[in-house]
Scaffold this motif. Structure first.
Motif, mmCIF file in Angstrom:
data_model
loop_
_atom_site.group_PDB
_atom_site.id
_atom_site.type_symbol
_atom_site.label_atom_id
_atom_site.label_comp_id
_atom_site.label_asym_id
_atom_site.label_seq_id
_atom_site.Cartn_x
_atom_site.Cartn_y
_atom_site.Cartn_z
ATOM 1 N N TYR A 48 -39.370 -54.468 51.346
ATOM 2 C CA TYR A 48 -38.124 -54.905 51.960
ATOM 3 C C TYR A 48 -38.271 -54.910 53.472
ATOM 4 C CZ TYR A 48 -37.034 -49.930 52.871
ATOM 5 O OH TYR A 48 -37.049 -48.625 53.292
ATOM 6 N N THR A 49 -37.466 -55.753 54.084
ATOM 7 C CA THR A 49 -37.414 -55.842 55.552
ATOM 8 C C THR A 49 -35.955 -55.892 55.971
ATOM 9 O OG1 THR A 49 -37.487 -58.259 55.473
ATOM 10 C CG2 THR A 49 -39.598 -57.110 55.692
ATOM 11 N N LYS A 50 -35.691 -55.467 57.223
ATOM 12 C CA LYS A 50 -34.323 -55.479 57.729
ATOM 13 C C LYS A 50 -34.211 -56.437 58.899
ATOM 14 C CE LYS A 50 -33.179 -50.736 56.369
ATOM 15 N NZ LYS A 50 -32.763 -49.391 56.837
ATOM 16 N N SER A 51 -33.115 -57.166 58.901
ATOM 17 C CA SER A 51 -32.849 -58.090 59.993
ATOM 18 C C SER A 51 -31.353 -58.057 60.264
ATOM 19 C CB SER A 51 -33.289 -59.509 59.607
ATOM 20 O OG SER A 51 -32.922 -60.428 60.599
ATOM 21 N N GLU A 52 -30.996 -57.499 61.420
ATOM 22 C CA GLU A 52 -29.596 -57.302 61.760
ATOM 23 C C GLU A 52 -28.900 -56.514 60.637
ATOM 24 O OE1 GLU A 52 -27.983 -61.113 62.692
ATOM 25 O OE2 GLU A 52 -29.192 -61.344 64.517
ATOM 26 N N ASP A 53 -27.889 -57.095 60.032
ATOM 27 C CA ASP A 53 -27.149 -56.346 59.004
ATOM 28 C C ASP A 53 -27.644 -56.625 57.590
ATOM 29 O OD1 ASP A 53 -25.533 -55.216 60.904
ATOM 30 O OD2 ASP A 53 -24.043 -56.828 60.798
#
Length: 560
Positions: A477-482
């Motif tokens: 998984y990766t996070k981008s902003e919200d």
């Protein structure tokens, strides 16, 4: 040599074909009485003689036998009617079973059972022994809610027509050797069966099963082991579903006029209570086929679990002093008692019951309606679904059948005990009605636990060396902003859930919530390829994957 000439004993009107024949009788070479139906248009003395000669009856030469046989043909014999089918006679003054006809004193003619009745195991039916002998082992059903419900179906089936209730089916669900077949055999013995092998099974065509239902009109139809249905295990559900709708519809298929019996059976209506048995529930059969049951089917085919109160057999109410190995031995002995006694005492219970119904028809109709209402009032209808109310109504008919059989002194029970047993069975059936929302919620929780597991890698926190090894992981998984974006191997995503139907249901929910990254829409096919993509992984590979975009991370999955 002394000869016994054929003599006319009855003039028979066949209500199915609307034709007449005369019944003649004579003894054959073994001293056995032979009866032959001779059509009225084929009663030349020599035609009658040839029919009896073929059956081993000794007759003198043509010239000698012609006169006595011609004289016999002129005799005015008593008139009888052969019923078109089993069940309630059209005038309501008789109930026709396979070996016995219960007849009102107001019925003008003697009525014979139909020839077509010998279908679906009915040819194995016999009346043997006496009612007290049957009651001696029928008492065992007091130890089993499911067994008592199955037995009650035999006595409830003739009431469906009287109280104007539709046909329905029960399916006894439990593992192998837990007593399902013994319950069916005990119920079958009331009608005249003596062995499990004699019971009808699912190894028949849809048309064949409907022919059985027509033959067992106004009777219980006991169908052993759903798993014997033709075809693959995966396709059993299609057969079960089609059979359920066909039998509960109460309407036989319309056949081509050239089919033997098309004029009498094709398109015939019928009413019956079917009792199936299976190691897994109808919903599990459906799930194996990547399908689900609709509400109408759930109300027509009612799943009845047989393992209740933590027991390992169908006896959910064994004697309180039996536990462990002693209880297992006790259960084994009860099954043995049933199987050893059914051949000696069978058929008398149902014939005694139908005689009672005919003798007290008006009172029984009124009583049955009252028993149905009384049972339905035992369950609070507030907040219950239409399916649940329907199921309660059908168990109410089972209760009515049991109580009237008790009033007829056929079932050796007290009404209060019958009520308790049927309420327990009905409660178990209601508990087996699936809750799609609860199942979806549980499956989404499974998905969340999977995504939380160490096998799903945080790609943002990986070193270059770790990034090269990510191809060996279940997902990342990766996070981008919200937004947190989860990528999982498609084959591993499927393995999270118990059935293919669960997988599809979760994917469709994710899609409806906007969490599934795909450009396609769910299609009618059972494949989940519409939900898959070939997303690029950190090692530049493109395996088939399920990609989720969760606006608030895994918290997004808590909304269900």
């Amino acid at each position: 040599m002394e000869y016994e000439y054929p003599h006319k004993i009855e003039s028979l009107f066949d209500e199915a074909t609307e034709t007449w024949s005369d019944i003649y009788a004579a003894k054959n070479l073994k001293g056995q009485v032979v009866q032959i139906a001779i059509p009225r248009e084929e009663q030349e003395p020599e035609q009658i003689a040839k029919a009896f000669l073929r059956k081993g009856v000794s007759l003198p030469s043509k010239d000698v036998r012609r006169g006595p046989i011609a004289a016999a043909a002129q005799v005015q014999a008593p008139i009888a009617h052969r019923a078109a089918r089993a069940g309630w006679h059209p005038d309501g003054r008789a109930f026709v079973s396979f070996l016995h006809v219960s007849r009102s004193s107001r019925q003008k003619h003697v009525i014979r059972p139909p020839e077509a009745a010998l279908t679906g195991g009915a040819s194995e039916l016999r009346i043997q022994g006496d009612l007290k002998g049957w009651q001696s082992f029928a008492r065992l059903a007091k130890h089993s809610s499911a067994m008592f419900a199955t037995l009650s179906a035999v006595f409830a089936a003739p009431l469906l027509t009287l109280v104007k209730r539709p046909p329905f089916a029960l399916i006894l669900v439990g593992p192998s050797r837990c007593g399902k077949s013994s319950a069916q055999l005990l119920a079958g013995s009331a009608m005249g069966f003596s062995r499990e092998e004699q019971l009808p099974n699912m190894n028949a065509t849809s048309a064949g099963l409907q022919a059985m239902a027509v033959a067992f009109n106004d009777h219980a139809l006991l169908i052993n082991e759903v798993g014997t249905a033709a075809g693959s295990k995966k396709s059993v559900y299609d057969t079960l579903r089609n059979t359920t709708y066909a039998l509960s519809n109460g309407q036989d298929i319309t056949r081509h006029p050239t089919w033997l019996g098309a004029s009498t059976l094709g398109g015939a209506t019928y009413s019956s209570i079917q009792v199936f048995s299976s190691e897994i529930s109808p919903d599990e059969w459906a799930a194996r086929n990547n399908d689900s049951r609709d509400p109408g089917e759930q109300a027509r085919l009612i799943s009845l679990p047989v393992l209740l109160n933590g027991q390992d057999s169908i006896f959910d109410l064994p004697p309180g002093d039996k536990t462990g190995e002693e209880l297992k031995q006790w259960c084994k002995e009860q099954f043995g008692t049933i199987r050893q006694n059914v051949a000696e005492h069978r058929g008398t219970a149902f014939t005694t019951y139908t005689d009672y119904l005919i003798s007290n028809r008006k009172q029984c109709v009124k009583a049955a309606r009252g028993h149905v209402r009384r049972f339905e009032r035992k369950f609070d209808a507030t907040g219950r679904s239409a399916i649940e109310r329907d199921i309660i109504g059908k168990f109410a008919v089972l209760y009515a059948g049991a109580v009237i059989a008790i009033e007829a002194e056929v079932l050796p029970y007290k009404p209060k005990r019958a009520l308790s047993l049927i309420i327990t069975a009905c409660t178990a059936a209601l508990g087996s009605v699936p809750d799609p929302k609860a199942r979806l919620s549980e499956n989404v929780k499974k998905l969340k636990r999977f995504l939380e597991s160490p096998s799903i890698i945080d790609a943002d926190a990986c070193s270059k060396k770790q990034m090269k090894l990510i191809s060996q992981s279940d997902g990342f998984y990766t996070k981008s902003e919200d937004i947190t974006r989860y990528t999982v191997r498609a084959e591993l995503f499927t393995g999270i859930f118990k059935t293919a139907l669960d997988v599809r249901t979760v994917l469709e929910w994710l899609h409806s919530e906007g969490f599934l990254e795909t450009t396609k829409q769910p299609d009618a096919r059972k494949s989940n390829s519409w939900a898959q993509s070939q997303a690029r992984w950190p090692d530049r590979s493109r395996p088939r994957s399920i990609v989720l975009q969760l606006p608030r991370g895994l918290v997004s999955l808590d909304i269900i």
